[in-house]
Design a protein around this motif. Sequence first.
Motif, PDB file in Angstrom:
ATOM      1  N   ASN A  53      -1.859   1.409   6.261  1.00 40.88           N
ATOM      2  CA  ASN A  53      -1.773   2.421   7.315  1.00 40.88           C
ATOM      3  C   ASN A  53      -1.529   1.724   8.649  1.00 40.88           C
ATOM      4  OD1 ASN A  53      -1.930   4.656   8.925  1.00 40.88           O
ATOM      5  ND2 ASN A  53      -4.034   5.199   8.385  1.00 40.88           N
ATOM      6  N   HIS A  54      -0.297   1.841   9.148  1.00 39.82           N
ATOM      7  CA  HIS A  54       0.052   1.253  10.442  1.00 39.82           C
ATOM      8  C   HIS A  54      -0.066   2.254  11.583  1.00 39.82           C
ATOM      9  CE1 HIS A  54       1.306  -2.482   8.675  1.00 39.82           C
ATOM     10  NE2 HIS A  54       2.296  -1.934   7.981  1.00 39.82           N
ATOM     11  N   ASP A  55      -0.387   3.485  11.299  1.00 42.39           N
ATOM     12  CA  ASP A  55      -0.386   4.519  12.346  1.00 42.39           C
ATOM     13  C   ASP A  55      -1.797   4.880  12.800  1.00 42.39           C
ATOM     14  OD1 ASP A  55       1.256   6.377  13.941  1.00 42.39           O
ATOM     15  OD2 ASP A  55       0.189   7.916  12.808  1.00 42.39           O
ATOM     16  N   HIS A  56      -2.729   5.035  11.855  1.00 46.43           N
ATOM     17  CA  HIS A  56      -4.126   5.363  12.158  1.00 46.43           C
ATOM     18  C   HIS A  56      -4.245   6.647  12.973  1.00 46.43           C
ATOM     19  CE1 HIS A  56      -5.354   1.459  10.603  1.00 46.43           C
ATOM     20  NE2 HIS A  56      -4.433   0.893  11.368  1.00 46.43           N
ATOM     21  N   SER A  57      -3.435   7.605  12.658  1.00 46.94           N
ATOM     22  CA  SER A  57      -3.466   8.896  13.344  1.00 46.94           C
ATOM     23  C   SER A  57      -4.078   9.947  12.419  1.00 46.94           C
ATOM     24  CB  SER A  57      -2.058   9.312  13.752  1.00 46.94           C
ATOM     25  OG  SER A  57      -1.254   9.505  12.593  1.00 46.94           O
ATOM     26  N   PRO A  58      -4.509  11.097  12.974  1.00 47.33           N
ATOM     27  CA  PRO A  58      -5.019  12.162  12.101  1.00 47.33           C
ATOM     28  C   PRO A  58      -4.012  12.625  11.066  1.00 47.33           C
ATOM     29  CG  PRO A  58      -5.627  12.571  14.383  1.00 47.33           C
ATOM     30  CD  PRO A  58      -4.676  11.413  14.407  1.00 47.33           C
ATOM     31  N   ALA A  59      -2.731  12.676  11.431  1.00 48.57           N
ATOM     32  CA  ALA A  59      -1.704  13.099  10.466  1.00 48.57           C
ATOM     33  C   ALA A  59      -1.597  12.110   9.314  1.00 48.57           C
ATOM     34  CB  ALA A  59      -0.360  13.247  11.171  1.00 48.57           C
ATOM     35  N   ALA A  60      -1.645  10.809   9.635  1.00 51.09           N
ATOM     36  CA  ALA A  60      -1.581   9.790   8.582  1.00 51.09           C
ATOM     37  C   ALA A  60      -2.810   9.864   7.685  1.00 51.09           C
ATOM     38  CB  ALA A  60      -1.446   8.415   9.204  1.00 51.09           C
ATOM     39  N   GLN A  61      -3.987  10.112   8.276  1.00 51.75           N
ATOM     40  CA  GLN A  61      -5.197  10.204   7.478  1.00 51.75           C
ATOM     41  C   GLN A  61      -5.170  11.409   6.550  1.00 51.75           C
ATOM     42  OE1 GLN A  61      -7.543   7.804   7.363  1.00 51.75           O
ATOM     43  NE2 GLN A  61      -8.315   9.003   5.621  1.00 51.75           N
ATOM     44  N   ARG A  62      -4.602  12.530   7.027  1.00 55.69           N
ATOM     45  CA  ARG A  62      -4.487  13.708   6.162  1.00 55.69           C
ATOM     46  C   ARG A  62      -3.588  13.423   4.968  1.00 55.69           C
ATOM     47  NH1 ARG A  62      -4.222  16.512  11.130  1.00 55.69           N
ATOM     48  NH2 ARG A  62      -1.951  16.661  10.944  1.00 55.69           N
ATOM     49  N   LEU A  63      -2.510  12.670   5.196  1.00 55.24           N
ATOM     50  CA  LEU A  63      -1.628  12.309   4.087  1.00 55.24           C
ATOM     51  C   LEU A  63      -2.361  11.423   3.083  1.00 55.24           C
ATOM     52  CD1 LEU A  63       1.135  12.239   2.702  1.00 55.24           C
ATOM     53  CD2 LEU A  63       1.746  10.322   4.197  1.00 55.24           C
ATOM     54  N   ILE A  64      -3.126  10.460   3.569  1.00 54.70           N
ATOM     55  CA  ILE A  64      -3.890   9.579   2.661  1.00 54.70           C
ATOM     56  C   ILE A  64      -4.918  10.390   1.883  1.00 54.70           C
ATOM     57  CG2 ILE A  64      -5.467   7.616   2.577  1.00 54.70           C
ATOM     58  CD1 ILE A  64      -4.017   6.532   5.071  1.00 54.70           C
ATOM     59  N   ASP A  65      -5.557  11.355   2.561  1.00 52.93           N
ATOM     60  CA  ASP A  65      -6.522  12.213   1.871  1.00 52.93           C
ATOM     61  C   ASP A  65      -5.861  13.029   0.772  1.00 52.93           C
ATOM     62  OD1 ASP A  65      -8.486  11.227   3.493  1.00 52.93           O
ATOM     63  OD2 ASP A  65      -8.460  12.910   4.892  1.00 52.93           O
ATOM     64  N   LYS A  66      -4.616  13.423   1.005  1.00 52.12           N
ATOM     65  CA  LYS A  66      -3.876  14.169  -0.026  1.00 52.12           C
ATOM     66  C   LYS A  66      -3.764  13.355  -1.308  1.00 52.12           C
ATOM     67  CE  LYS A  66      -2.186  18.235   1.316  1.00 52.12           C
ATOM     68  NZ  LYS A  66      -2.292  19.456   0.480  1.00 52.12           N
ATOM     69  N   PHE A  67      -3.529  12.065  -1.165  1.00 50.65           N
ATOM     70  CA  PHE A  67      -3.446  11.191  -2.330  1.00 50.65           C
ATOM     71  C   PHE A  67      -4.824  10.931  -2.923  1.00 50.65           C
ATOM     72  CE2 PHE A  67       0.725  10.354  -0.684  1.00 50.65           C
ATOM     73  CZ  PHE A  67       1.476   9.929  -1.768  1.00 50.65           C
ATOM     74  N   GLN A  68      -5.783  10.711  -2.033  1.00 52.56           N
ATOM     75  CA  GLN A  68      -7.099  10.265  -2.498  1.00 52.56           C
ATOM     76  C   GLN A  68      -7.850  11.358  -3.242  1.00 52.56           C
ATOM     77  OE1 GLN A  68      -9.448   8.686   0.675  1.00 52.56           O
ATOM     78  NE2 GLN A  68     -11.184   8.127  -0.640  1.00 52.56           N
ATOM     79  N   ASP A  95      -1.097   0.390  -8.877  1.00 55.94           N
ATOM     80  CA  ASP A  95       0.014   1.106  -9.504  1.00 55.94           C
ATOM     81  C   ASP A  95       0.961   1.684  -8.474  1.00 55.94           C
ATOM     82  OD1 ASP A  95      -0.959   0.774 -12.204  1.00 55.94           O
ATOM     83  OD2 ASP A  95      -2.512   2.226 -11.702  1.00 55.94           O
ATOM     84  N   LEU A  96       0.448   1.979  -7.281  1.00 55.31           N
ATOM     85  CA  LEU A  96       1.268   2.551  -6.218  1.00 55.31           C
ATOM     86  C   LEU A  96       0.738   2.073  -4.875  1.00 55.31           C
ATOM     87  CD1 LEU A  96       3.554   4.796  -5.630  1.00 55.31           C
ATOM     88  CD2 LEU A  96       1.617   6.251  -5.054  1.00 55.31           C
ATOM     89  N   VAL A  97       1.670   1.747  -3.979  1.00 49.98           N
ATOM     90  CA  VAL A  97       1.319   1.363  -2.615  1.00 49.98           C
ATOM     91  C   VAL A  97       1.943   2.377  -1.666  1.00 49.98           C
ATOM     92  CG1 VAL A  97       1.553  -0.380  -0.810  1.00 49.98           C
ATOM     93  CG2 VAL A  97       1.122  -1.078  -3.168  1.00 49.98           C
ATOM     94  N   LEU A  98       1.119   2.973  -0.827  1.00 45.94           N
ATOM     95  CA  LEU A  98       1.578   3.930   0.180  1.00 45.94           C
ATOM     96  C   LEU A  98       1.577   3.232   1.532  1.00 45.94           C
ATOM     97  CD1 LEU A  98       2.254   6.810   1.235  1.00 45.94           C
ATOM     98  CD2 LEU A  98      -0.213   7.211   1.368  1.00 45.94           C
ATOM     99  N   VAL A  99       2.741   3.146   2.146  1.00 45.29           N
ATOM    100  CA  VAL A  99       2.898   2.489   3.446  1.00 45.29           C
ATOM    101  C   VAL A  99       3.225   3.564   4.477  1.00 45.29           C
ATOM    102  CG1 VAL A  99       4.103   0.725   4.772  1.00 45.29           C
ATOM    103  CG2 VAL A  99       3.715   0.392   2.316  1.00 45.29           C
ATOM    104  N   VAL A 100       2.308   3.751   5.428  1.00 44.06           N
ATOM    105  CA  VAL A 100       2.520   4.710   6.516  1.00 44.06           C
ATOM    106  C   VAL A 100       2.992   3.924   7.737  1.00 44.06           C
ATOM    107  CG1 VAL A 100       1.483   6.507   7.941  1.00 44.06           C
ATOM    108  CG2 VAL A 100       0.690   6.164   5.594  1.00 44.06           C
ATOM    109  N   PRO A 101       4.197   4.154   8.251  1.00 42.22           N
ATOM    110  CA  PRO A 101       4.729   3.349   9.362  1.00 42.22           C
ATOM    111  C   PRO A 101       4.078   3.718  10.697  1.00 42.22           C
ATOM    112  CG  PRO A 101       6.262   5.086   8.802  1.00 42.22           C
ATOM    113  CD  PRO A 101       5.146   5.174   7.781  1.00 42.22           C
ATOM    114  N   ARG A 102       4.325   2.908  11.680  1.00 46.27           N
ATOM    115  CA  ARG A 102       3.855   3.205  13.031  1.00 46.27           C
ATOM    116  C   ARG A 102       4.559   4.442  13.579  1.00 46.27           C
ATOM    117  NH1 ARG A 102       3.850  -2.418  12.826  1.00 46.27           N
ATOM    118  NH2 ARG A 102       1.863  -3.388  13.449  1.00 46.27           N
ATOM    119  N   HIS A 103       3.859   5.137  14.463  1.00 49.09           N
ATOM    120  CA  HIS A 103       4.388   6.338  15.112  1.00 49.09           C
ATOM    121  C   HIS A 103       4.753   7.419  14.077  1.00 49.09           C
ATOM    122  CE1 HIS A 103       4.460   3.660  18.504  1.00 49.09           C
ATOM    123  NE2 HIS A 103       5.460   2.933  18.003  1.00 49.09           N
TER     124      HIS A 103
END
Length: 333
Positions: A53-68, A95-103
């Motif tokens: 997670n390169h963004d650390h924003s609420p939107a990025a966290q919601r996406l990670i929660d969707k996976f988790q 098995d899978l790597v999720l990369v969230v970019p900056r911004h």
Amino acid sequence: MRTVWFLLEKEFHQLRRNRTLLLLLLLAPVVQLLVLANAANYEIRNLNLVVVNHDHSPAAQRLIDKFQYTPYFRLVAVRASVREAEQDLLRDRADLVLVVPRHFERALVRERRAGVQLLVNALNSVKAGLAGSYAASIVQAYQDEARPATVQAALAGRGGLEVVPAYWYNPHLNYKTLMVPGLIYQIMTLIVMFLATLNIVREKELGTIEQLNVTPIRKWQFMLGKLLPFWLVGFYQLSVGLLLARFVFQVPLVGSLPLLYAITALYLTVPLGMGLLISASSQTQQQALFVAFFFLIIFVLLSGLFTPIEYMPAWAQALDRLNPWPTSSRCRV
């Protein structure tokens, strides 16, 4: 027919004396169906997920929660860089790597679109394909939820087309509803063919075939006496399988059961005939089992259970037309 009845009585007496084989016939379809219906499942859960997670924003966290918080992925690590996550892939820890970019959030709000990177461990091609499919579905669902309300209203005002799939034979996409009918016929075919394969050759090894040769019976009487017992065994296994499918796996039984039994009666002549042909041509039970196993492997691999028939080469599809072995895609109860 009286002669056939005496031959049937002899076969059932032999079967009753063999307690091990009798117990196997009674319990094998129950145990195999209960085990295989839960084991033969192409739905994979608890895939190892690593997040960068390169963004650390609420939107990025919601996406990670969707996976988790789905049953398909299990968050095992959060890495600071893609290089560290790639080491997890190379060491088969992910098995899978999720990369969230900056911004990521800024691009999603301003440009109404943002990208993420998915790195899939392709060591197992089946697992990789399912992991990529699951991840794409989650990202698509997140994109639909994160779309701004103004954009949703604009799209809703335009009207449009919405595709809603409807599945005839399995409306809720229950995997056991798909697999159990095919497994019933797979197990029934395998057991019936092996029993028929060992029948005549066992008479040869015991020496009783010589007594049958001097007995005043005709060929068709001898064939019926050898086929009918295992034909009835096939019906027993089908009946037990249907009861388990209905009351254990909740598979809906739609259609005519008499028609199903009539088609099964015709179908059972194929594995029985092949088994008797192999048994009559073999000299020992070991030889008969090897020949039967050789043909069964070909039939199973061409049946479409592991590889869809549509994806096979043209010559394999043409050869599959001669394959009597059933698959779950052909068996709809």
